[in-house]
Design an enzyme around this catalytic site. Structure first.
Site, mmCIF file in Angstrom:
data_model
loop_
_atom_site.group_PDB
_atom_site.id
_atom_site.type_symbol
_atom_site.label_atom_id
_atom_site.label_comp_id
_atom_site.label_asym_id
_atom_site.label_seq_id
_atom_site.Cartn_x
_atom_site.Cartn_y
_atom_site.Cartn_z
ATOM 1 N N ASN A 103 2.799 5.119 4.105
ATOM 2 C CA ASN A 103 2.267 4.094 3.194
ATOM 3 C C ASN A 103 2.507 2.671 3.679
ATOM 4 O O ASN A 103 1.656 1.802 3.512
ATOM 5 C CB ASN A 103 2.813 4.306 1.777
ATOM 6 C CG ASN A 103 4.313 4.276 1.705
ATOM 7 O OD1 ASN A 103 4.995 4.652 2.661
ATOM 8 N ND2 ASN A 103 4.857 3.839 0.595
ATOM 9 N N GLU A 126 15.283 8.200 0.823
ATOM 10 C CA GLU A 126 14.523 7.308 -0.063
ATOM 11 C C GLU A 126 13.268 8.061 -0.444
ATOM 12 O O GLU A 126 12.359 8.212 0.370
ATOM 13 C CB GLU A 126 14.142 6.019 0.686
ATOM 14 C CG GLU A 126 15.311 5.222 1.203
ATOM 15 C CD GLU A 126 16.240 4.754 0.103
ATOM 16 O OE1 GLU A 126 15.779 4.614 -1.043
ATOM 17 O OE2 GLU A 126 17.428 4.554 0.390
ATOM 18 N N CYS A 155 6.177 3.238 -3.099
ATOM 19 C CA CYS A 155 7.127 3.988 -3.926
ATOM 20 C C CYS A 155 7.602 3.148 -5.110
ATOM 21 O O CYS A 155 8.059 3.694 -6.106
ATOM 22 C CB CYS A 155 8.294 4.481 -3.084
ATOM 23 S SG CYS A 155 9.068 3.201 -2.112
ATOM 24 N N GLU A 199 19.729 1.747 1.341
ATOM 25 C CA GLU A 199 19.417 1.013 2.557
ATOM 26 C C GLU A 199 19.562 -0.468 2.232
ATOM 27 O O GLU A 199 19.852 -0.837 1.112
ATOM 28 C CB GLU A 199 17.993 1.341 3.003
ATOM 29 C CG GLU A 199 17.817 2.817 3.332
ATOM 30 C CD GLU A 199 16.435 3.148 3.879
ATOM 31 O OE1 GLU A 199 15.454 2.528 3.458
ATOM 32 O OE2 GLU A 199 16.365 4.045 4.743
HETATM 33 O O1 TXE Z 1 5.077 12.918 2.592
HETATM 34 P P1 TXE Z 1 6.126 13.678 3.443
HETATM 35 P P2 TXE Z 1 3.514 13.203 2.485
HETATM 36 C C1 TXE Z 1 5.235 11.003 -1.754
HETATM 37 C C2 TXE Z 1 3.887 10.837 -2.417
HETATM 38 C C3 TXE Z 1 3.012 11.698 -1.589
HETATM 39 C C4 TXE Z 1 3.948 12.841 -1.285
HETATM 40 C C5 TXE Z 1 3.598 13.630 -0.064
HETATM 41 O O2 TXE Z 1 3.931 11.344 -3.721
HETATM 42 O O3 TXE Z 1 1.875 12.110 -2.255
HETATM 43 O O4 TXE Z 1 5.192 12.238 -1.110
HETATM 44 O O5 TXE Z 1 3.292 12.744 1.003
HETATM 45 C C6 TXE Z 1 7.891 13.917 7.622
HETATM 46 N N1 TXE Z 1 11.255 17.768 8.105
HETATM 47 N N2 TXE Z 1 5.541 9.944 -0.807
HETATM 48 O O6 TXE Z 1 3.170 14.654 2.548
HETATM 49 O O7 TXE Z 1 5.592 15.011 3.843
HETATM 50 C C7 TXE Z 1 6.434 13.559 7.739
HETATM 51 O O8 TXE Z 1 5.918 13.963 8.984
HETATM 52 C C8 TXE Z 1 11.303 16.513 8.594
HETATM 53 C C9 TXE Z 1 6.435 8.956 -1.257
HETATM 54 O O9 TXE Z 1 2.846 12.366 3.447
HETATM 55 O O10 TXE Z 1 7.404 13.624 2.720
HETATM 56 C C10 TXE Z 1 6.499 12.057 7.557
HETATM 57 O O11 TXE Z 1 6.929 11.436 8.763
HETATM 58 N N3 TXE Z 1 10.338 15.608 8.386
HETATM 59 C C11 TXE Z 1 6.861 8.058 -0.230
HETATM 60 C C12 TXE Z 1 7.574 11.906 6.487
HETATM 61 O O12 TXE Z 1 8.350 13.087 6.580
HETATM 62 C C13 TXE Z 1 9.278 15.963 7.626
HETATM 63 C C14 TXE Z 1 6.057 7.822 0.943
HETATM 64 C C15 TXE Z 1 7.053 11.764 5.063
HETATM 65 O O13 TXE Z 1 6.169 12.810 4.780
HETATM 66 C C16 TXE Z 1 9.188 17.272 7.097
HETATM 67 C C17 TXE Z 1 5.209 8.922 1.311
HETATM 68 C C18 TXE Z 1 10.229 18.184 7.357
HETATM 69 N N4 TXE Z 1 10.218 19.418 6.885
HETATM 70 C C19 TXE Z 1 4.970 9.911 0.420
HETATM 71 N N5 TXE Z 1 8.025 17.335 6.397
HETATM 72 C C20 TXE Z 1 7.779 6.940 -0.568
HETATM 73 N N6 TXE Z 1 8.811 7.215 -1.348
HETATM 74 O O14 TXE Z 1 7.623 5.829 -0.122
HETATM 75 C C21 TXE Z 1 7.423 16.149 6.491
HETATM 76 N N7 TXE Z 1 8.178 15.307 7.253
#
Ligand code: TXE
Length: 478
Positions: A150, A248, A282, A459
């Site tokens: 994001n 986070e 977020c 953080e």
């Molecule tokens: O996030 P992911 P996604 C929330 C938001 C969104 C949902 C899913 O609701 O719709 O999460 O988004 C890495 N081991 N937020 O699927 O999967 C992944 O490659 C290690 C909130 O995009 O959590 C990426 O680099 N790493 C949020 C990062 O984690 C893993 C921002 C985030 O991806 C992994 C984004 C694993 N098993 C989404 N699986 C905020 N709080 O700002 C994924 N990743």
């Protein structure tokens, strides 16, 4: 554009030669490829990071500070190029990338470049016992940084800068959905004189590359920003390996509006806290609770202003809302709106938009849904798009109950001019960050993070430097 891994100061293809397509959200077209790196790539990055750590952990604070500040300067010199890349990769308005994302990435390096020279540790004299204790804060070694799509460069650098400032070496993975600016950062670090191996940027899916970083037995700390489900999965893997974790995670943040607030400032800021970055922040205030006396006035004005927000191609100067980050994400948000139609009343928006000449882009109308209970799916689960709910409340107690009745606890916003009420409510809100009469007003020295399903750890400022160091107490008898 073909993205490559950045290992030991060099760009290289993934060992297995596996690639992912990179999509442009503004037109839905494939415009590049990104490595889907394997365990072997992570291991290669870990090995060079481990070697680099021997020297980097012993550099003077001034030397580290100088390099971090140089990286900040080079990010600023490359502002246009980085902002264009960020906007193309993520779908966010170019104006936003230029004014927020990229300047903030530079600030992250500059801030931690300065902060490390001011970081100190404690000393405790055991009075009457002829002993003095002092706390050494030493870098951990090789650490992992995993960031989301994001705010791609903004959040990537928010982790990397304190990690390397504290003397660690890093294996970092940006989101596979938005890899470009992280890829460009490698070259900037080389030009700034960051020694080889201090920062290694590995691209790929979470389930392959990300998981390999988390599972690596010798990567002793993980700083992660992303979804709460992913955070839980990471915590499960990291716990038996006794890794330090900073998580986070998501938010479902309340925006509580009392009738005595400064109305116009509140209205303008609430528009931003609802729809900035297509609602994909977020910290977005996605649950708006309004005191009954103000409800109808607010509803009328807010809907009118929301309808006037221009959704368009990210490069157009009058665009306020660009494209959502990906097709699957757009579909996820749309399916939540469908649920919202059953749980409440759509006051405006709710539909996919077709932008002329960019018919396959991921555009969505900003959406407001009126609800009558907080106990519904759209008010309990993170949607992470340009979708907010409105609901009236009768009094302070009810507002607090509504605000806190959710599994998340990242941030909250309060609008009132009543000081005593401010003190009462801010003390009782279950959130890691509370804004009063403002939103996303950031000071990089302050602790950043959430409670409940929004994560663990903080953080920002010295909190980040504490996370990226191990403390060791030394007791000397004299
Ligand atoms: O996030 P992911 P996604 C929330 C938001 C969104 C949902 C899913 O609701 O719709 O999460 O988004 C890495 N081991 N937020 O699927 O999967 C992944 O490659 C290690 C909130 O995009 O959590 C990426 O680099 N790493 C949020 C990062 O984690 C893993 C921002 C985030 O991806 C992994 C984004 C694993 N098993 C989404 N699986 C905020 N709080 O700002 C994924 N990743």
């Amino acid at each position: 554009m073909k993205v490559q891994n950045y290992i030991n100061g060099n760009y290289q293809n993934p060992i297995s030669n596996q690639w992912l397509n990179n999509y442009c959200p503004a037109n839905g077209e494939i415009y590049g490829q990104t490595p889907n790196s394997s365990k072997e790539d992570v291991e290669a990055a870990f090995q060079v990071a481990k070697t680099a750590f021997q020297k980097w952990s012993k550099t003077t604070l001034e030397e580290r500070s100088k390099i971090l500040i140089k990286i900040a300067e080079l990010i600023e010199i490359n502002l246009d190029k980085l902002a264009e890349a960020e906007s193309e990769d993520n779908g966010k308005p170019l104006s936003l990338a230029k004014s927020v994302d990229i300047p903030r990435a530079a600030s992250n390096f500059r801030f931690f470049g300065h902060a490390i020279t001011q970081f100190s540790s404690e000393s405790h004299e055991s009075s009457g016992q002829n002993a003095i204790n002092y706390t050494l804060r030493q870098p951990i070694g090789v650490v992992g940084c995993i960031s989301p799509w994001n705010l791609p460069l903004y959040l990537f650098t928010w982790k990397i800068a304190p990690a390397i400032a504290a003397g660690n070496c890093v294996v970092a993975k940006p989101s596979e959905v938005t890899p470009i600016t992280a890829y460009l950062l490698g070259d900037i670090c080389t030009k700034a004189g960051l020694p080889k191996g201090v920062l290694n940027i590995i691209h790929g899916k979470g389930s392959t590359t990300g998981q390999a970083i988390v599972e690596h037995p010798d990567i002793k700390a993980i700083s992660f920003t992303g979804g709460s489900k992913t955070g839980a999965q990471i915590a499960k893997i990291a716990a038996p390996l006794f890794k330090k974790l900073s998580l986070e995670l998501g938010g479902k943040n309340p925006n509580i509006i009392f009738a005595d607030c400064d109305y116009h400032a509140m209205l303008e800021t609430t528009l931003r806290s609802s729809f900035s970055n297509q609602g994909q922040i977020c910290l977005s205030g996605s649950r708006i609770f309004i005191e009954e006396a103000l409800y109808n006035r607010f509803k009328t004005d807010f809907v009118k202003k929301t309808k006037a927000l221009k959704v368009g191609h990210p490069r157009e100067t009058n665009t306020v809302i660009g494209a959502l980050v990906s097709k699957p994400h757009l579909e996820k948000v749309l399916s939540n709106i469908e649920i919202g139609k059953k749980e409440g009343t759509v006051l405006c928006g709710g539909n996919k938009i077709t932008v002329k000449n960019y018919e396959n882009g991921y555009y969505l109308e900003p959406t407001i849904i009126e609800i009558s209970t907080n106990d519904c799916k759209i008010n309990q689960e993170e949607i992470f798009g340009p979708v907010v709910t409105l609901m009236p409340f009768k009094n302070e107690n009810e507002a607090l109950e509504l605000a806190n009745n959710v599994t998340y606890g990242l941030s909250a916003t309060l609008w009132t001019n009543n000081l005593k009420r401010t003190m009462r409510i801010t003390h009782q809100l279950k959130a890691g960050m509370v804004w009063v009469n403002t939103w996303m007003h950031r000071d990089l020295r302050t602790p950043f993070g959430g409670v409940k399903a929004s994560g663990i750890g903080r953080e920002g400022g010295f909190e980040a430097l504490r996370f990226f160091t191990e403390s060791k107490n030394v007791c000397i008898k004299y």
